[in-house]
Design a protein around this motif. Structure first.
Motif, PDB file in Angstrom:
ATOM      1  N   ALA A 333       0.811  -1.216   0.000  1.00  0.00           N
ATOM      2  CA  ALA A 333       0.000   0.000   0.000  1.00  0.00           C
ATOM      3  C   ALA A 333       0.845   1.267   0.000  1.00  0.00           C
ATOM      4  CB  ALA A 333      -0.930  -0.005   1.208  1.00  0.00           C
ATOM      5  N   GLU A 334       1.967   1.243   0.735  1.00  0.00           N
ATOM      6  CA  GLU A 334       2.745   2.468   0.935  1.00  0.00           C
ATOM      7  C   GLU A 334       3.928   2.626  -0.017  1.00  0.00           C
ATOM      8  OE1 GLU A 334       1.829   2.946   5.734  1.00  0.00           O
ATOM      9  OE2 GLU A 334       3.889   2.640   5.031  1.00  0.00           O
ATOM     10  N   ALA A 335       4.459   1.511  -0.510  1.00  0.00           N
ATOM     11  CA  ALA A 335       5.681   1.611  -1.311  1.00  0.00           C
ATOM     12  C   ALA A 335       5.478   1.202  -2.767  1.00  0.00           C
ATOM     13  CB  ALA A 335       6.780   0.746  -0.682  1.00  0.00           C
ATOM     14  N   THR A 336       4.271   0.771  -3.116  1.00  0.00           N
ATOM     15  CA  THR A 336       4.008   0.354  -4.500  1.00  0.00           C
ATOM     16  C   THR A 336       2.660   0.896  -4.952  1.00  0.00           C
ATOM     17  OG1 THR A 336       2.749  -1.697  -4.131  1.00  0.00           O
ATOM     18  CG2 THR A 336       5.145  -1.833  -3.878  1.00  0.00           C
ATOM     19  N   ASP A 337       2.409   0.730  -6.233  1.00  0.00           N
ATOM     20  CA  ASP A 337       1.100   1.121  -6.778  1.00  0.00           C
ATOM     21  C   ASP A 337       0.270  -0.123  -7.099  1.00  0.00           C
ATOM     22  OD1 ASP A 337       2.573   0.154  -8.867  1.00  0.00           O
ATOM     23  OD2 ASP A 337       2.240   1.853 -10.220  1.00  0.00           O
ATOM     24  N   THR A 338       0.476  -1.178  -6.323  1.00  0.00           N
ATOM     25  CA  THR A 338      -0.218  -2.447  -6.550  1.00  0.00           C
ATOM     26  C   THR A 338      -1.717  -2.298  -6.357  1.00  0.00           C
ATOM     27  OG1 THR A 338       1.714  -3.640  -5.719  1.00  0.00           O
ATOM     28  CG2 THR A 338      -0.356  -4.865  -5.848  1.00  0.00           C
ATOM     29  N   PRO A 339      -2.517  -2.721  -7.328  1.00  0.00           N
ATOM     30  CA  PRO A 339      -3.981  -2.675  -7.146  1.00  0.00           C
ATOM     31  C   PRO A 339      -4.396  -3.518  -5.934  1.00  0.00           C
ATOM     32  CG  PRO A 339      -3.433  -3.052  -9.450  1.00  0.00           C
ATOM     33  CD  PRO A 339      -2.154  -3.181  -8.685  1.00  0.00           C
ATOM     34  N   ARG A 340      -5.427  -3.078  -5.263  1.00  0.00           N
ATOM     35  CA  ARG A 340      -5.875  -3.752  -4.049  1.00  0.00           C
ATOM     36  C   ARG A 340      -6.172  -5.225  -4.285  1.00  0.00           C
ATOM     37  NH1 ARG A 340     -10.852  -5.210  -2.349  1.00  0.00           N
ATOM     38  NH2 ARG A 340     -11.160  -5.538  -0.098  1.00  0.00           N
ATOM     39  N   GLU A 341      -6.865  -5.547  -5.384  1.00  0.00           N
ATOM     40  CA  GLU A 341      -7.252  -6.935  -5.611  1.00  0.00           C
ATOM     41  C   GLU A 341      -6.035  -7.843  -5.823  1.00  0.00           C
ATOM     42  OE1 GLU A 341      -8.095  -4.622  -9.474  1.00  0.00           O
ATOM     43  OE2 GLU A 341      -8.303  -4.346  -7.303  1.00  0.00           O
ATOM     44  N   VAL A 342      -4.958  -7.293  -6.366  1.00  0.00           N
ATOM     45  CA  VAL A 342      -3.744  -8.083  -6.573  1.00  0.00           C
ATOM     46  C   VAL A 342      -3.061  -8.346  -5.226  1.00  0.00           C
ATOM     47  CG1 VAL A 342      -1.456  -8.139  -7.640  1.00  0.00           C
ATOM     48  CG2 VAL A 342      -3.413  -7.228  -8.912  1.00  0.00           C
ATOM     49  N   ALA A 343      -2.958  -7.299  -4.405  1.00  0.00           N
ATOM     50  CA  ALA A 343      -2.324  -7.452  -3.089  1.00  0.00           C
ATOM     51  C   ALA A 343      -3.111  -8.406  -2.201  1.00  0.00           C
ATOM     52  CB  ALA A 343      -2.205  -6.081  -2.423  1.00  0.00           C
ATOM     53  N   GLU A 344      -4.441  -8.295  -2.231  1.00  0.00           N
ATOM     54  CA  GLU A 344      -5.272  -9.168  -1.401  1.00  0.00           C
ATOM     55  C   GLU A 344      -5.205 -10.616  -1.889  1.00  0.00           C
ATOM     56  OE1 GLU A 344      -7.247  -8.404   1.465  1.00  0.00           O
ATOM     57  OE2 GLU A 344      -5.803  -6.760   1.333  1.00  0.00           O
ATOM     58  N   THR A 345      -5.140 -10.796  -3.196  1.00  0.00           N
ATOM     59  CA  THR A 345      -5.026 -12.151  -3.736  1.00  0.00           C
ATOM     60  C   THR A 345      -3.690 -12.771  -3.344  1.00  0.00           C
ATOM     61  OG1 THR A 345      -6.452 -11.579  -5.605  1.00  0.00           O
ATOM     62  CG2 THR A 345      -5.082 -13.540  -5.846  1.00  0.00           C
ATOM     63  N   ALA A 346      -2.648 -11.956  -3.274  1.00  0.00           N
ATOM     64  CA  ALA A 346      -1.336 -12.458  -2.848  1.00  0.00           C
ATOM     65  C   ALA A 346      -1.398 -13.029  -1.442  1.00  0.00           C
ATOM     66  CB  ALA A 346      -0.304 -11.343  -2.920  1.00  0.00           C
ATOM     67  N   LEU A 347      -2.319 -12.520  -0.626  1.00  0.00           N
ATOM     68  CA  LEU A 347      -2.490 -13.004   0.741  1.00  0.00           C
ATOM     69  C   LEU A 347      -3.550 -14.095   0.823  1.00  0.00           C
ATOM     70  CD1 LEU A 347      -2.374  -9.568   2.610  1.00  0.00           C
ATOM     71  CD2 LEU A 347      -0.616 -11.343   2.649  1.00  0.00           C
ATOM     72  N   ALA A 348      -4.060 -14.524  -0.333  1.00  0.00           N
ATOM     73  CA  ALA A 348      -5.103 -15.561  -0.400  1.00  0.00           C
ATOM     74  C   ALA A 348      -6.378 -15.114   0.274  1.00  0.00           C
ATOM     75  CB  ALA A 348      -4.614 -16.879   0.204  1.00  0.00           C
ATOM     76  N   HIS A 349      -6.643 -13.793   0.260  1.00  0.00           N
ATOM     77  CA  HIS A 349      -7.895 -13.279   0.788  1.00  0.00           C
ATOM     78  C   HIS A 349      -8.959 -13.327  -0.299  1.00  0.00           C
ATOM     79  CE1 HIS A 349      -5.743 -10.707   4.084  1.00  0.00           C
ATOM     80  NE2 HIS A 349      -5.851 -11.984   4.414  1.00  0.00           N
ATOM     81  N   VAL A 350     -10.203 -13.550   0.099  1.00  0.00           N
ATOM     82  CA  VAL A 350     -11.315 -13.533  -0.842  1.00  0.00           C
ATOM     83  C   VAL A 350     -11.664 -12.082  -1.126  1.00  0.00           C
ATOM     84  CG1 VAL A 350     -13.716 -14.169  -1.226  1.00  0.00           C
ATOM     85  CG2 VAL A 350     -12.191 -15.741  -0.018  1.00  0.00           C
ATOM     86  N   VAL A 351     -11.654 -11.710  -2.398  1.00  0.00           N
ATOM     87  CA  VAL A 351     -11.877 -10.315  -2.792  1.00  0.00           C
ATOM     88  C   VAL A 351     -13.199 -10.184  -3.532  1.00  0.00           C
ATOM     89  CG1 VAL A 351     -10.952  -8.342  -4.057  1.00  0.00           C
ATOM     90  CG2 VAL A 351      -9.384  -9.988  -3.002  1.00  0.00           C
ATOM     91  N   GLY A 352     -14.041  -9.240  -3.090  1.00  0.00           N
ATOM     92  CA  GLY A 352     -15.300  -8.971  -3.776  1.00  0.00           C
ATOM     93  C   GLY A 352     -16.398  -9.948  -3.416  1.00  0.00           C
TER      94      GLY A 352
END
Length: 384
Positions: A333-352
């Motif tokens: 969130a602070e050091a990259t421009d990674t879209p939220r859904e990509v970052a959350e998927t990296a953590l295996a979180h269910v998105v949407g």
């Protein structure tokens, strides 16, 4: 009056597979394996009902006719024999209405929707520990809000998460009992919550290391031990503890680690792109491999996550291993421009929501591959 007693006792055993009418609604249903079942056909409230009277191995022809006569008589009185039999069984075996029995019935009914069919025991655990020792023998029909309140009260503020799980699952059990036709108070749980009041406990998040400090810690893990190598991989992949500890080499294909659904918290298969640094760490850990598991325990099983916690405690750190997932997410969130859904998927979180997920059929593997390389460069000190 309908003809009856059409079948003889000898025929019960000798008749081939099929359906045979003994008369007055009593039928013999023979199976291919030689066994059979007595079935009584009745009309109740204008509806055709079929009532099993037992197998031919346990119920004789004479007994079947006597049972059929009894239930036909009840039907003539305007009562549903099937429902009446169930009611009589419940009254005869009141212990079967105990909270303990109904709880286990409810669990069995829900197993298919639980991870690994509930084998880990997490669904039952709050009830086994905090509810059943006190209320297990009490008939569920006699349990009211005061019983629930008095049982949950000791942990309501001190162990809020366990209390919440226990009382919510107790509500599920009460609904299961109602579905069985038992006379329970479906409002008892909500009434108990009202009596307990608002929980004063504040949620404490697992302490994490600021993402700016992760490189120094990661680069200090240099002794080549199974504990430090596995901790390095935990940081590099942002995976959960159990996922790393139970890593099996059969799950890795080239630079992709695929975790099967049964190993995931969300119960869905998850792919993790492995950075070059992660692959080097895995290669370095290969001498420790046993029966496919990369991080085996000293004697059996796999390494304990307590091993990682002790490493951090010995260094006087408040942060804990699971907190590195938070470090990674904050860095995104602070050091990259990674879209939220990509970052959350990296953590295996269910998105949407369910509809959104139905249409978004991607796990962003290519985007995450680039993201995990950047995270590996950060923690290994290749970039500022």
């Amino acid at each position: 009056m309908r003809a009856s007693n059409k079948i003889s006792a000898v025929q019960v055993r000798s008749l081939p597979p099929g359906k045979y009418n003994d008369g007055a609604g009593l039928w013999l249903v023979k199976r291919d394996d030689g066994g059979g079942q007595w079935v009584l056909r009745l009309t109740v409230y204008g509806r055709r009902r079929e009532m099993g009277l037992g197998g031919i191995g346990e119920v004789t022809l004479k007994e079947a006719r006597e049972e059929a006569a009894k239930w036909r008589s009840m039907a003539r009185q305007g009562k549903d024999p099937i429902k009446e039999r169930e009611r009589m069984r419940r009254e005869m075996f009141r212990e079967d209405q105990s909270l303990s029995i109904i709880t286990h019935e409810a669990f069995e009914a829900r197993k298919a929707s639980l991870k690994n069919d509930g084998e880990a025991g997490r669904w039952m655990s709050p009830l086994d520990v905090h509810v059943l020792p006190k209320l297990g023998r009490v008939p569920i029909t006699e349990i009211d809000q005061r019983d629930i309140k008095n049982t949950i009260n000791p942990i309501w503020h001190d162990k809020p998460d366990a209390a919440r799980k226990a009382i919510n699952r107790l509500g599920i059990v009460m609904k299961h009992a109602a579905a069985l036709g038992l006379d329970v108070d479906l409002q008892a749980v909500d009434k108990a919550k009202a009596l307990l009041g608002k929980q004063r406990h504040k949620v404490k998040h697992i302490p994490s290391l600021p993402w700016q400090e992760v490189p120094d810690f990661y680069q200090s893990l240099t002794d080549g031990s199974i504990a430090q190598l596995s901790l390095r991989l935990l940081i590099l992949t942002a995976a959960r503890s159990a996922e790393i500890r139970n890593l099996n080499l059969s799950e890795i294909d080239s630079d992709v680690w695929t975790l099967p659904a049964e190993r995931m918290k969300a119960g869905r298969e998850h792919r993790i792109p492995l950075s070059k640094e992660a692959l080097r760490t895995i290669e370095e850990a290969m001498p420790f491999e046993r029966e496919g598991f990369l991080f085996p325990g000293t004697r059996k099983g796999v390494i304990s996550d307590a091993t990682w916690t002790q490493i951090m405690k010995r260094r006087g750190m408040e942060a804990r291993p699971h907190g590195f997932r938070s470090s990674f997410r904050t860095w995104c969130a602070e050091a990259t421009d990674t879209p939220r859904e990509v970052a959350e998927t990296a953590l295996a979180h269910v998105v949407g929501g369910a509809v959104e997920r139905a249409y978004r059929r991607t796990d962003y593997l290519d985007q995450r591959r680039e993201l995990m390389e950047r995270w590996a460069d950060h923690v290994s000190g290749k970039v500022d």
